[in-house]
Design an enzyme around this catalytic site. Structure first.
Site, PDB file in Angstrom:
ATOM      1  N   LEU A 136       2.637  -2.700   4.068  1.00 22.36           N
ATOM      2  CA  LEU A 136       4.383  -1.948   3.103  1.00 22.36           C
ATOM      3  C   LEU A 136       4.349  -1.549   5.071  1.00 22.36           C
ATOM      4  CD1 LEU A 136       6.459  -0.908   1.871  1.00 22.36           C
ATOM      5  CD2 LEU A 136       5.251   1.182   1.761  1.00 22.36           C
ATOM      6  N   LEU A 236      -0.431   1.206   4.412  1.00 19.94           N
ATOM      7  CA  LEU A 236       1.088   1.712   4.898  1.00 19.94           C
ATOM      8  C   LEU A 236       1.252   1.344   6.194  1.00 19.94           C
ATOM      9  CD1 LEU A 236       1.231   5.358   3.071  1.00 19.94           C
ATOM     10  CD2 LEU A 236       1.959   2.912   2.288  1.00 19.94           C
ATOM     11  N   ASP A 237       1.272   0.661   7.047  1.00 20.86           N
ATOM     12  CA  ASP A 237       1.337   0.057   8.013  1.00 20.86           C
ATOM     13  C   ASP A 237       2.284   1.256   9.400  1.00 20.86           C
ATOM     14  OD1 ASP A 237       0.853  -1.717  10.958  1.00 20.86           O
ATOM     15  OD2 ASP A 237       3.393  -1.562  10.076  1.00 20.86           O
ATOM     16  N   ALA A 238       0.870   1.713  10.073  1.00 20.67           N
ATOM     17  CA  ALA A 238       1.886   2.162  11.096  1.00 20.67           C
ATOM     18  C   ALA A 238       2.253   4.128  10.592  1.00 20.67           C
ATOM     19  CB  ALA A 238       2.966   1.882  12.382  1.00 20.67           C
ATOM     20  N   VAL A 239       2.076   4.759   9.711  1.00 23.66           N
ATOM     21  CA  VAL A 239       2.473   5.671   9.146  1.00 23.66           C
ATOM     22  C   VAL A 239       2.054   6.827  10.360  1.00 23.66           C
ATOM     23  CG1 VAL A 239       0.826   5.823   7.907  1.00 23.66           C
ATOM     24  CG2 VAL A 239       2.397   6.284   7.118  1.00 23.66           C
TER      25      VAL A 239
END
Length: 581
Positions: A136, A236-239
């Site tokens: 995501l 959760l990418d680069a959250v």
């Protein structure tokens, strides 16, 4: 489905802190509508089992392998069935969606599979064999996304979805940067002229404004779609960069943690056992904060492990690795670590902060540059650049003047440490087959990260795997064999005890002890590693000395090993899993 009163109360509290009381109620009502929009498999029809020693994750792009007349996702599944089998249980498909740059992380459409890879039916076939992990990418989207096209035209809904700022605002100097590219990018907006939008990672990746609850709802809709499509884990990418507040570093803010808590509530309610994995390539203390109080991420990456292993194997020093591992707190109940050495990204250098000196870090980077590696930089608040990420194939990084056999031994040692530590191991597909740095890929793309993202012609790879004695088949067979051995020992359960032993520099030892269960024997495993090119002696008294045993079994080598006086001889770059007999 409807949310329980307890979940509603907790969600209302979080949403009120983010958006105020009135907007919180409207947002909660909309969230419940999303949950009821389509049937989501409930606990009665689908629950995921708890992670165990039988779980391991494979990280891969959807197009790592290609063959004529076959969608790349189909070729990937063929590779897994033929060469990996059930040695891994989870497949992390890096972004499989239409994109405009960054090999998938600049998403144009979150709900479609890129036609170049296949379709949702190909994803489903992989999901029938393995647990799916999907990305995501929620901090930013592509400039080509319809939301941003709305923004440029001044039309709803996208006109309110992005973060604007004044490039002259002095508070921007406080923003933590993962790149040395400009933080803001100018764009022409209809009837408004030039505007400056926030672009943390690149001009083609425009940051979303989560201070608008409609943006949160958009991503909840996407998250639920992935769950409906069978995702067991959502990354959760680069959250860490999610929330922007001028006058702060705009990283790891309380509001970001509140968003993660909201997503956790939704995931736990939708399909119990679905897991959130946060991608936070930051120093150790900040990384650990994403467990919250057991109410945020289910899983977090061990970002410090990869650079610490490179450091230890390159310089022959294990003191920093030992100290880090010994001080690592156990994860919260229901949570766990993901242990990896390589991924589609480079080796993060921020997670080394506070663990090794800058002089030692720079010595490591000099050695990596000598082996053809690149170092990307990030911009500091004072305008200087600092090392952020090392770009090199992990197999190439562990090369040297002592030949391929020693290189492979070092590489397998590093992978085996990741298999041994408390948590779930994750292996990058390129690591399975000892892929060297792809310098041609860097030249073609102009991107240093391409060095570890080789795209294989499947026929070429199969020829290498069919060649007796090739480094590719030796590496693949040995990693698969060790993964299979690991599955049979409860000492490698994610919640099994872990004690890092005090050893001489150059030796690393971890004692894994399974929980005692009625009717079964809790058999500890001592994981013992020699990070040096010399034969060394190590103390194995925790397994045999105290009870007078004279021999142990090495699970990896399938042999008995004598340990007179509680000592054992370790060959150069040895990796052993020892149990008492």
């Amino acid at each position: 489905m409807s949310l329980s009163r307890d979940v509603k109360d907790r969600a209302t509290e979080l949403l009120s802190a983010l958006y105020g009381c009135e907007a919180a109620q409207d947002t909660l009502t909309a969230l419940e509508g999303l949950l009821a929009e389509d049937e989501i498999p409930s606990a009665k029809t689908r629950t995921w089992p708890a992670l165990s020693e039988r779980d391991a994750l494979l990280i891969t792009y959807g197009n790592t392998f290609s063959a004529p007349g076959e969608p790349p996702l189909g070729t990937l599944l063929r590779f897994l069935k033929t060469h990996v089998g059930d040695a891994i249980s989870l497949v992390h498909l890096l972004p499989i969606f239409p994109y405009s740059s960054d090999d998938g992380f600049s998403v144009v459409n979150y709900l479609e599979v890129s036609p170049e890879l296949g379709g949702w039916e190909d994803v489903a076939k992989i999901g029938e064999q393995y647990g799916l992990t999907l990305d995501l990418v929620l901090n930013h989207c592509s400039r080509s996304h319809l939301w941003f096209q709305d923004y440029i035209r001044g039309e709803a809904p996208g006109r309110d979805y992005f973060v604007e700022a004044d490039p002259a605002d002095p508070r921007l100097a406080l923003v933590t940067r993962p790149r040395n590219s400009p933080l803001l990018t100018p764009v022409e907006v209809r009837d408004q002229g030039s505007r400056w939008v926030w672009t943390t990672f690149s001009a083609d990746q425009v940051d979303l404004d989560f201070a608008n609850p409609a943006v949160l709802l958009e991503y909840v809709r996407i998250l639920l779609t992935y769950i409906r499509r069978g995702a067991r884990v959502v990354r959760l990418d680069a959250v860490a960069y999610l929330w922007k507040t001028l006058g702060t570093p705009c990283i790891n803010l309380p509001e970001t943690h509140a968003v993660v808590k909201c997503l956790r509530l939704i995931v736990d309610a939708a399909v119990p056992g679905t897991l959130l994995l946060t991608e936070t390539n930051v120093p150790q203390v900040e990384n650990l904060s994403y467990f919250g109080e057991g109410n945020e991420a289910h899983l977090i990456y061990q970002f410090s492990l990869a650079p610490l292993l490179l450091y230890a194997l390159t310089l022959g020093r294990t003191a920093a690795l030992q100290t880090w591992a010994a001080e690592l707190p156990p994860p919260p109940v229901g949570g766990g670590y993901v242990n990896f050495t390589a991924s589609h990204d480079g080796v993060g250098l921020r997670p080394l902060e506070g663990l090794v000196s800058e002089a030692d870090r720079d010595a490591l980077l000099r050695r990596m540059r000598e082996r053809g590696g690149y170092v990307s930089m990030r911009r500091l608040p004072d305008g200087r650049d600092a090392p952020y990420e090392l770009n090199i194939s992990y197999f190439t990084a562990l090369g040297g003047d002592d030949g391929e056999a020693a290189q492979l031994a070092r590489f397998l040692l590093a992978q085996t440490v990741a298999l041994s530590l408390q948590g779930v191991p994750a292996l990058y597909v390129q690591s399975l087959i000892a892929t060297e740095s792809d310098l041609l890929g860097v030249e073609r793309s102009g991107q240093t990260r391409a060095i570890n993202r080789r795209r294989w012609d499947y026929g070429e790879l199969n020829a290498l795997l069919a060649r007796e004695g090739s480094v590719q088949i030796r590496c693949l067979n040995e990693i698969v064999r060790r993964l299979t051995l690991r599955r049979a020992h409860r000492a490698f359960h994610p919640e099994a005890g872990q004690r890092v032993l005090d050893t001489e520099d150059g030796i690393f030892a971890v004692l894994r002890t399974p929980r005692a269960e009625p009717g079964s024997q809790a058999v500890p495993v001592l994981c013992l590693f020699n990070f040096t090119p010399e034969t060394r002696e190590a103390d194995v008294a925790p397994l045999c000395g105290g009870e007078g045993r004279q021999s142990l079994v090495d699970v990896i080598g399938n042999r008995r090993i004598a340990c007179p006086r509680g000592l054992i001889r370790l060959p150069a770059y040895a990796a052993l899993w020892l149990k008492a007999v």
